[in-house]
Write a protein that holds these residues in place. Structure first.
Motif, short mmCIF file in Angstrom:
data_model
loop_
_atom_site.label_atom_id
_atom_site.label_comp_id
_atom_site.label_asym_id
_atom_site.label_seq_id
_atom_site.Cartn_x
_atom_site.Cartn_y
_atom_site.Cartn_z
N ARG A 1 42.49 26.41 30.77
CA ARG A 1 42.65 26.68 29.34
C ARG A 1 41.45 25.96 28.54
NH1 ARG A 1 48.72 24.86 28.60
NH2 ARG A 1 49.63 26.37 29.94
N GLY A 2 40.55 25.25 29.23
CA GLY A 2 39.39 24.67 28.65
C GLY A 2 38.12 25.39 28.67
N CYS A 3 37.99 25.65 29.95
CA CYS A 3 36.50 26.61 30.23
C CYS A 3 36.70 28.10 30.38
CB CYS A 3 35.80 25.90 31.28
SG CYS A 3 36.39 26.04 32.90
N GLY A 4 38.04 28.46 30.79
CA GLY A 4 38.23 29.94 31.16
C GLY A 4 37.79 30.34 32.45
N MET B 1 27.70 28.42 43.72
CA MET B 1 27.32 29.56 43.32
C MET B 1 25.80 29.72 43.10
SD MET B 1 30.26 30.69 40.46
CE MET B 1 32.05 30.76 40.81
N SER B 2 25.50 31.21 43.17
CA SER B 2 23.93 31.49 42.58
C SER B 2 23.90 31.38 41.43
CB SER B 2 23.44 32.85 43.24
OG SER B 2 24.22 33.85 42.80
N ALA B 3 22.70 31.23 40.72
CA ALA B 3 22.50 31.10 39.33
C ALA B 3 22.96 32.65 38.66
CB ALA B 3 21.09 31.17 38.89
N GLU B 4 22.82 33.85 39.42
CA GLU B 4 23.16 35.13 39.00
C GLU B 4 24.73 35.16 38.82
OE1 GLU B 4 20.90 34.66 41.48
OE2 GLU B 4 19.20 35.22 40.64
N HIS B 5 25.50 34.57 39.95
CA HIS B 5 26.80 34.65 39.94
C HIS B 5 27.50 33.69 38.90
CE1 HIS B 5 30.66 34.40 42.39
NE2 HIS B 5 30.93 34.97 40.99
N LYS B 6 26.54 32.65 38.70
CA LYS B 6 27.37 31.64 37.34
C LYS B 6 26.99 32.56 36.27
CE LYS B 6 26.30 27.15 39.65
NZ LYS B 6 25.50 26.00 39.52
N GLU B 7 25.85 33.24 35.94
CA GLU B 7 25.67 33.78 34.94
C GLU B 7 26.65 34.79 34.43
OE1 GLU B 7 24.36 35.23 31.23
OE2 GLU B 7 23.67 33.28 32.19
N ARG B 8 27.28 35.61 35.40
CA ARG B 8 28.29 36.81 35.34
C ARG B 8 29.45 36.04 35.01
NH1 ARG B 8 26.05 38.85 40.13
NH2 ARG B 8 27.67 37.66 41.36
N VAL B 9 29.79 34.78 35.26
CA VAL B 9 31.14 33.92 34.89
C VAL B 9 30.90 33.56 33.43
CG1 VAL B 9 32.25 31.93 35.35
CG2 VAL B 9 31.70 33.08 37.24
N TRP B 10 29.65 33.02 33.16
CA TRP B 10 29.14 32.69 31.82
C TRP B 10 29.63 33.98 30.80
CZ3 TRP B 10 28.94 28.30 29.00
CH2 TRP B 10 28.63 27.15 29.57
N GLN B 11 28.96 34.93 31.25
CA GLN B 11 29.14 36.19 30.34
C GLN B 11 30.44 36.54 30.15
OE1 GLN B 11 26.69 39.26 31.87
NE2 GLN B 11 24.73 38.16 31.51
N ARG B 12 31.39 36.49 31.21
CA ARG B 12 32.71 36.79 30.94
C ARG B 12 33.58 35.85 29.99
NH1 ARG B 12 35.01 35.09 35.43
NH2 ARG B 12 36.41 33.66 34.43
N ILE B 13 33.43 34.38 30.63
CA ILE B 13 34.34 33.48 29.67
C ILE B 13 33.53 33.40 28.13
CG2 ILE B 13 34.79 32.25 31.74
CD1 ILE B 13 32.62 30.08 30.89
N LEU B 14 32.52 33.75 28.07
CA LEU B 14 31.98 33.71 26.48
C LEU B 14 32.51 34.90 25.83
CD1 LEU B 14 28.41 32.54 26.93
CD2 LEU B 14 30.06 31.28 25.82
N GLU C 1 35.30 36.06 26.53
CA GLU C 1 36.83 35.84 26.41
C GLU C 1 37.03 34.78 25.53
OE1 GLU C 1 37.95 35.38 30.13
OE2 GLU C 1 37.91 37.49 30.61
N GLY C 2 36.21 34.08 24.52
CA GLY C 2 36.30 33.33 23.61
C GLY C 2 36.09 31.56 24.30
N TYR C 3 35.97 31.36 25.46
CA TYR C 3 35.59 30.19 25.97
C TYR C 3 34.16 29.85 26.04
CZ TYR C 3 40.35 31.08 28.03
OH TYR C 3 41.56 31.45 28.23
N PRO C 4 34.02 28.54 26.37
CA PRO C 4 35.17 27.40 26.45
C PRO C 4 35.53 26.80 25.16
CG PRO C 4 32.69 26.75 27.01
CD PRO C 4 32.64 28.09 26.35
N ARG C 5 36.83 26.42 25.16
CA ARG C 5 37.27 25.95 24.18
C ARG C 5 37.62 24.44 24.16
NH1 ARG C 5 41.92 30.46 25.00
NH2 ARG C 5 40.67 32.19 24.52
#
Length: 73
Positions: free
Chosen positions: A36-39, A51-64, A66-70
């Motif tokens: 619920r905090g970071c998504g 995780m690779s930097a590219e994989h982390k970036e895909r996660v970052w894009q998705r969570i942002l 979706e309105g995370y991090p909260r």
């Protein structure tokens, strides 16, 4: 093949600067599949450091998107 963003000319773009982790110390993965905090999912939290930097970036894009991090959930 790189997973980095590609501009309209087909050239790869550098990944944006991000904090080391989306964690905001409002963890809930003990009770929830998605924090619920970071998504991130339980698996994403567990494997973040490997995780690779590219994989982390895909996660970052998705969570942002979706309105995370909260911070105050």
């Amino acid at each position: 093949m790189s997973d980095q963003p590609v501009n309209k000319e087909g050239a790869t773009q550098p990944l944006p600067q991000r904090p080391d982790t989306p964690c905001v110390a409002v963890c809930s993965t003990t009770f929830d599949e998605i924090c619920r905090g970071c998504g991130r999912s339980v698996a994403e939290v567990a494997h973040w450091v490997s995780m690779s930097a590219e994989h982390k970036e895909r996660v970052w894009q998705r969570i942002l998107a979706e309105g995370y991090p909260r911070r105050n959930t």
